[in-house]
Structure formats: structure tokens, C-alpha cells
Design an enzyme around this catalytic site. Structure first.
Site, PDB file in Angstrom:
ATOM      1  N   HIS A  96       0.897  -1.154   0.000  1.00 49.83           N
ATOM      2  CA  HIS A  96       0.000   0.000   0.000  1.00 49.83           C
ATOM      3  C   HIS A  96       0.937   1.205   0.000  1.00 49.83           C
ATOM      4  CE1 HIS A  96      -3.940   1.794   1.848  1.00 49.83           C
ATOM      5  NE2 HIS A  96      -3.267   2.744   1.206  1.00 49.83           N
ATOM      6  N   HIS A  98       2.935   4.228   0.752  1.00 52.58           N
ATOM      7  CA  HIS A  98       3.047   5.001   1.990  1.00 52.58           C
ATOM      8  C   HIS A  98       4.359   5.774   2.005  1.00 52.58           C
ATOM      9  CE1 HIS A  98       4.650   0.960   2.882  1.00 52.58           C
ATOM     10  NE2 HIS A  98       5.438   1.527   3.799  1.00 52.58           N
ATOM     11  N   HIS A 100       7.021   7.561   4.393  1.00 52.36           N
ATOM     12  CA  HIS A 100       7.538   7.658   5.755  1.00 52.36           C
ATOM     13  C   HIS A 100       7.920   9.113   6.009  1.00 52.36           C
ATOM     14  CE1 HIS A 100       8.216   3.284   6.465  1.00 52.36           C
ATOM     15  NE2 HIS A 100       8.311   3.269   5.144  1.00 52.36           N
TER      16      HIS A 100
END
Length: 180
Positions: A96, A98, A100
Site C-alpha cells: 500500500h 506510503h 515515511h
């Protein structure tokens, strides 16, 4: 909080969301590398950055910018590592998209780039950790013995994550004027 469940890949994160737009969400991290390490994801479960729509990419980028600003303020840092591991071969542990956001201070690691080794190593492999936890629960339900591999960093409790969620949601509400 919304009545419907929200997922990060296969993992329910409904109570870990501290900021949400129409297309993006920001969640606290179960195993942060440094205090304040959070993730920004599209709400739609899309595995690769290249598969996001233009509208999702724009919303995602603006959300990253907004969240990074608040994270630096809350954690008193002077910079941030902002990173996307796009695909399994790039170290992505949950399929998925993402981003950071890791708030940084000078000399928080021996080398500035050590953060990337931590993201790709056992400490950063949250997807593997969560899968092990899911397997462990399934086995415990069947009343069988199962040995879980050791991970270097212990996960935070749901209570710890939800406390950080409330703190960050309040700070983002101050910044944006909109409530989750």
C-alpha cells in the site's frame, strides 16, 4: 472517528489515523524508527506510486508537506527524512503506497543515511511483523504452539499509538482548522 473501517494494506488502522483528507490519511507507526515516525498513505489501497491518480498524488504530496511541518513542530526537530519505498524490491513491506515521515535531529544516527538501512532491515519491516502477529493469533486460536521470530524493536501498544494519534490530531486541527 468514521464508522467504517480503514485499512493500510490488509491491516486495520482506523484508530491510528490522526489526519485525513478526501484521498489521503496520516497514521502513527506501530514500530517507529525515531519518535514521531509516521506514514502518509492514499486512502485507496494502491500498491505502487505509479498506479495512483494525479489527484491522489497531488493530495498525497500536500498531506505529506502539512504533516511533516506539524511533526517537526511537535517533536522539536530540525528536519525530516521523507521516503517512499515503491514496491517490494525497494523495501516496501506493506503493499500500500506510503510515505515515511521521520523527524530528524543532527547526529540522531551515526551516519545520515543509516535511517535507510533501518527502514529496510528487521526494524522497519512492519508488514512482516504484522503478518507474524496475525499468524500467531490464528495459531493461538487453534491452541497450537508457534514460535514467533524475534524482531529488534518491540511494537508499541494500541494505547500508546492512540495517545499519539490524539496528540497529533489536535495539533493538525490547530494548524488546519479542520477536525478529523
Amino acid at each position: 472517528m468514521a464508522a467504517s473501517e480503514i485499512f493500510f494494506g490488509p491491516f486495520k488502522v482506523t484508530t491510528q489515523i490522526f489526519y485525513k483528507t478526501k484521498l489521503s490519511m496520516a497514521i502513527v507507526n506501530i514500530k517507529p524508527i525515531l519518535p514521531g515516525h509516521v506514514l502518509v498513505c492514499p486512502i485507496r489501497a494502491v500498491a505502487r506510486y505509479k498506479d495512483m491518480t494525479g489527484e491522489e498524488i497531488a493530495d498525497h504530496a500536500l498531506t505529506v508537506q502539512k504533516v511533516a511541518n506539524v511533526i517537526e513542530s511537535v517533536y522539536g526537530t530540525t528536519g525530516a527524512t521523507i521516503a517512499i519505498q515503491d514496491g517490494g524490491s525497494a523495501g516496501q513491506s506493506v503493499p500500500h503506497v506510503h510515505t515515511h515521515i521521520i523527524p530528524r535531529k543532527l547526529n540522531d544516527f551515526p551516519s545520515i543515511d543509516d535511517v535507510y538501512a533501518r527502514l529496510e532491515g528487521p526494524d522497519g519491516n512492519v508488514g512482516r511483523f504484522l503478518e507474524i502477529q496475525r499468524q500467531r493469533k490464528a495459531v493461538e486460536e487453534q491452541k497450537k504452539d508457534f514460535v514467533v521470530e524475534s524482531m529488534n524493536r518491540p511494537p508499541r501498544t494500541m494505547e500508546e499509538m492512540e495517545a499519539e494519534t490524539k496528540l497529533l490530531a489536535a495539533e493538525l486541527e490547530k494548524e488546519t482548522g479542520s477536525k478529523l
